[in-house]
Design an enzyme around this catalytic site. Structure first.
Site, PDB file in Angstrom:
ATOM      1  N   CYS A  39       0.832  -1.203   0.000  1.00  0.00           N
ATOM      2  CA  CYS A  39       0.000   0.000   0.000  1.00  0.00           C
ATOM      3  C   CYS A  39       0.870   1.258   0.000  1.00  0.00           C
ATOM      4  CB  CYS A  39      -0.893  -0.028   1.247  1.00  0.00           C
ATOM      5  SG  CYS A  39      -2.002   1.386   1.418  1.00  0.00           S
ATOM      6  N   HIS A  44       4.883   5.572   2.041  1.00  0.00           N
ATOM      7  CA  HIS A  44       5.094   6.872   2.682  1.00  0.00           C
ATOM      8  C   HIS A  44       6.027   6.745   3.887  1.00  0.00           C
ATOM      9  CE1 HIS A  44       2.404   8.859   0.070  1.00  0.00           C
ATOM     10  NE2 HIS A  44       1.266   8.509   0.639  1.00  0.00           N
ATOM     11  N   HIS A  60       0.101  -3.565   6.615  1.00  0.00           N
ATOM     12  CA  HIS A  60      -1.117  -3.447   7.431  1.00  0.00           C
ATOM     13  C   HIS A  60      -2.322  -4.072   6.752  1.00  0.00           C
ATOM     14  CE1 HIS A  60      -1.073  -0.061   4.678  1.00  0.00           C
ATOM     15  NE2 HIS A  60      -2.383   0.043   4.808  1.00  0.00           N
ATOM     16  N   CYS A 167      -7.681  -2.933   3.666  1.00  0.00           N
ATOM     17  CA  CYS A 167      -7.365  -1.510   3.499  1.00  0.00           C
ATOM     18  C   CYS A 167      -7.987  -0.949   2.235  1.00  0.00           C
ATOM     19  CB  CYS A 167      -5.852  -1.275   3.502  1.00  0.00           C
ATOM     20  SG  CYS A 167      -5.427   0.487   3.376  1.00  0.00           S
TER      21      CYS A 167
END
Length: 368
Positions: A39, A44, A60, A167
Site C-alpha cells: 500500500c 510513505h 497493514h 485496506c
C-alpha cells in the site's frame, strides 16, 4: 523465528530478516500471515513522509490464520481465517461511543507509537525491539495483534483477495458509500486509479452513480477502470483534468469528487471538479507538513463540502464480512485488483512497481 521485512532507515530498501515473534499476551492473537498487500501508506513510511519509530515491520493489509490466542480472547479461535484491522478501536473513547470507530483515539495513539496497547511490541531482532506498523506488522510470516485487530472471515475466500479488504477495499468502497453516501443517478470523479481509487469507482457504481469519471496518468490503468464501473476516463498527463471533468458535466462539475493519491495539487483539483454545493472527499494521505491551496472566496460562495475519509469511515468487524459477501455474490470485483504477486524476498520489487504506477495492487504471498 520468522522472516519479516524491516525498515531500518528511511529511504532505504526493506531488509528481509529473521525475527523473534513473542507469543500473545492477554487479549492478543498470533496470526500466521498468508497474504499482504503493498500500500502507498507503507511507501510513505519508507520515504520518511510518515515518521515512525525505527526499526519497524511494515504492512497493514493482511490476511491469515489464527495460530494462537492469548488469555481472555473470545472472538476468534485457533484455525480461524482472519483479516487484520489496522484501526483496532477501543470501544470506550468518545469517537467509538458515538459511532465513529474509525476515529478511535486509542487506535490513533497506537499508529503513532508503533506498539500494541501495552506500549510494547512482539517483534525482536538481534536483541532489539522492532516496532509494528499500525499494530499489524503484516510483512512478517507471523504477527501478534490485539484481539480487535483480527477479524474472522468466511473460509471460502482466497487469502490474497481477503487481504485487500483490510485496506484498499474498505477504504475505497467505504469512502463512496459511508462518507459521501453517493446517491443513485449522481455524477462522480475519482482522481487516482490505484488500489483505493479503483474501489471508490466500484463503490460509486454499486451506489448507482450514472457517471463515474476516472482520472489518472496511466492509460492501461484508465482502461481497466471501465471494468469496475467507470463511464469516462481522463488522462491528466495529456489534458487539464479539471477542465476535462467540467466539459464532461456540461460545465457544472460533479456531485462527488474523490482524491485517492495524497498530493496537495490533486486534492485541490478534486475540490475544483466538484459542482456548487457538491462534495469533495480526500482519501489519499499526504505528508503531515503539506498544505492544500483552495480559493478562499469559493468556500462560502460555492458552498461545497470538503471532508476526509479514514478507513472508509468503516467498522471492520461489520464491514469486512459484508464486503466479502458482496465479493462471493459476484457484486464486488477483487481478483482484477491484483496486478502482481511477490514472495516476501521480492518485496522491494513490489514497491518499485508501486512507485512507478505499474500495479493496481501488488500482493505478498507467504511461503507455506
Amino acid at each position: 523465528m520468522a522472516k519479516a521485512a524491516i525498515l531500518h532507515r528511511y529511504g532505504e530498501p526493506l531488509a528481509v530478516e529473521d525475527v523473534e515473534v513473542a507469543g500473545p499476551k492477554r487479549g492478543e492473537v498470533k496470526v500466521k500471515l498468508k497474504a499482504a498487500g503493498l500500500c502507498h501508506s507503507d511507501w510513505h513510511v519508507i520515504q520518511g513522509q510518515l515518521p515512525l519509530p525505527l526499526p519497524i515491520v511494515l504492512g497493514h493489509e493482511g490476511a491469515g490464520i489464527v495460530e494462537e490466542v492469548g488469555e481472555g480472547v473470545t472472538s476468534v479461535q485457533v484455525g480461524d481465517h482472519v483479516v487484520l484491522n489496522w484501526v483496532p478501536s477501543c470501544g470506550r473513547c468518545r469517537w467509538c461511543r458515538t459511532g465513529r470507530p474509525d476515529l478511535c483515539e486509542e487506535a490513533a495513539r497506537l499508529t503513532a507509537t508503533g506498539t500494541l496497547p501495552d506500549g510494547t511490541t512482539r517483534f525482536w531482532w538481534k536483541g532489539k525491539t522492532v516496532y509494528q506498523f499500525l499494530t499489524a506488522g503484516a510483512f512478517s510470516e507471523y504477527t501478534v495483534v490485539p484481539e480487535q485487530a483480527a477479524i474472522p472471515i468466511r473460509r471460502d475466500v482466497p487469502f490474497e483477495v481477503a487481504a485487500l479488504v483490510g485496506c484498499s477495499v474498505i477504504t475505497g468502497v467505504g469512502a463512496a458509500i459511508h462518507t459521501a453516501q453517493v446517491r443513485p443517478g449522481s455524477t462522480v470523479a475519482v482522481v487516482g486509479a490505484g488500489g483505493v481509487g479503483f474501489n471508490i469507482i466500484q463503490g460509486a457504481a454499486l451506489a448507482g452513480a450514472k457517471q463515474v469519471i476516472a482520472v489518472d496518468v496511466v492509460d492501461e490503468k484508465l482502461a481497466a477502470t471501465k471494468t469496475f464501473g467507470a463511464t469516462h476516463t481522463v488522462n491528466a498527463r495529456e489534458e487539464d483534468a479539471v477542465s476535462a471533468v467540467l466539459d464532461l458535466t456540461d460545465g457544472l462539475g460533479v456531485d462527488y469528487a474523490f482524491e485517492a493519491i495524497g498530493r496537495p495539487e490533486t486534492m485541490a483539483d478534486a475540490y475544483n471538479m466538484a459542482r456548487k454545493g457538491g462534495m469533495t472527499v480526500i482519501v489519499g494521505i499526504a505528508a503531515p507538513h503539506e498544505t492544500v491551496g483552495i480559493n478562499a472566496f469559493s468556500l462560502p460562495s460555492q458552498a461545497k463540502t470538503l471532508t476526509g475519509s479514514w478507513l472508509g469511515q468503516g467498522n471492520p468487524p461489520v464491514d469486512y464480512p459484508k464486503l466479502l459477501d458482496l465479493y462471493a455474490a459476484g457484486k464486488l470485483k477483487l481478483e482484477p485488483l491484483i496486478s502482481a504477486v511477490y514472495s516476501l524476498e521480492q518485496i522491494n520489487d513490489g514497491f518499485a512497481a508501486l512507485k512507478s504506477g505499474q500495479n493496481i495492487r501488488g500482493i505478498i504471498r507467504f511461503a507455506e
